[in-house]
Design an enzyme around this catalytic site. Structure first.
Site: not given
Ligand code: M3P
Ligand code: FE
Length: 311
Positions: A154, A201, A216, A248, A257, A267
């Site tokens: 993603h 996602h 990313h 996360h 990251y 990532e």
């Molecule tokens: C990601 C992911 C936040 C989390 C971001 C999440 C905005 O990048 O791939 O799950 O807190």
């Molecule tokens: Fe992500």
């Protein structure tokens, strides 16, 4: 078969400041396989579990960032239907002929209100994952090197008009909202996590004044152990790390990251949810993004780079 329409993100074309430095990073350190180069000098790379010809394309340019993301759709009839649906919704589309991107069929290109370019395609040469299709092996040792991500998973993109982009992805492209982070006032979404599958996602967008920015590109790892091992490899090669290894809270993904040599954030990520489309979306307040562990569940802080460092 229940999955129809848009299937998944299939490729991203990234701009890098120095092509060979980029190739060293994505091929030799991350461990994607270099598949080919085209007449424009672009380099095509494949993640080990991708069965289509390529996952990432590198293009040398004066500025880093994202040229476009391509989503694979089920078949040619779906491509034509979505092209018509986009036009009927008021989105201008253009066609790139088969072969303009090597080993790839006709692509339908369009720009969304955040300033990002997307394309849909139905056909890309299936080269397989090297495991075979009759009595397959579980993994392909020849393709398992470096950090060894499974696939391009993603991207998180920053740009204006988040509500319009969200609506377009849901109403025209058939995505559903899985999680969202509210703005500080609690009046609108600041970040939306959208899925066309049961991944947490397939694409995410954050509201930001400047159009077309990349936060990313994410690469799916086989396990949390592999995320940590990717961290070891980052350290061995002095790859600059932004956040992690951590989890996360938002999406529950386990993550690091870090930055490629051009400053594009990438990532290494282990998926940790399977949100079927009948599940109610999850909502995070802006305070919870930081103190509530939305961004970094273990440290519970809003790393300043998250909102500011983009390409
Ligand atoms: C990601 C992911 C936040 C989390 C971001 C999440 C905005 O990048 O791939 O799950 O807190
Ligand atoms: Fe992500």
């Amino acid at each position: 078969m229940a999955m129809t329409g848009v299937l998944r993100p299939g490729h991203a074309q990234l701009r890098v400041l120095n092509l060979e430095d980029g190739v060293r990073h994505y091929r030799d350190i991350m461990g994607l396989t270099e598949m080919t180069r085209d007449a424009q000098g672009r380099v095509y790379l494949k993640c080990r579990e991708e069965v289509d010809h390529h996952s990432i394309i590198l293009r040398e340019a004066d500025s880093a960032g994202l040229d476009f993301i391509g989503f694979k759709v089920l078949d040619e009839a779906t491509l034509e239907r979505l092209e018509r649906d986009l036009q009927a919704y008021g989105v201008e589309t253009s066609r790139l002929p088969a072969g303009e991107m090597l080993e790839t069929g006709t692509r339908v290109r369009f720009k969304v209100p955040s300033g990002h370019q997307f394309e849909l395609y139905a056909q890309k040469t299936q080269v397989g994952n090297g495991c075979g299709t009759l009595n397959p092996t579980p993994w392909n040792p020849a393709a398992t090197h470096g950090m060894a991500p499974l696939r391009f998973d993603h991207a998180l993109l920053y740009g204006p008009n988040l509500a319009e982009v969200h609506k377009l992805f849901v109403e025209v492209l058939g995505f559903n909202l899985v999680e969202r982070v509210l703005n500080p006032e609690g009046t609108a979404n600041l970040i939306v996590f959208l899925s066309c599958s049961i991944k947490s996602h397939d694409i995410a967008f954050a509201e930001y004044p400047e159009p077309g920015k990349l936060h990313h590109c994410s690469f799916l790892m086989e396990s949390w152990e592999d995320v940590l091992r990717a961290g070891d490899i980052m350290s061995m090669h002095k790859v600059p790390v932004d956040i992690g290894p951590t989890r996360h809270g938002v999406t529950r993904g386990r993550t690091i990251y870090a930055w490629d040599p051009s400053g594009n954030r990438f990532e290494t990520f282990k998926e940790d949810r399977q949100p079927y489309p009948d599940q109610e979306p999850l909502t995070w307040s802006f305070e919870a993004l930081g103190e509530g562990g939305g961004l970094d569940y273990i440290q519970r802080k809003l790393h300043e780079t998250f909102l500011t460092v983009l390409t």
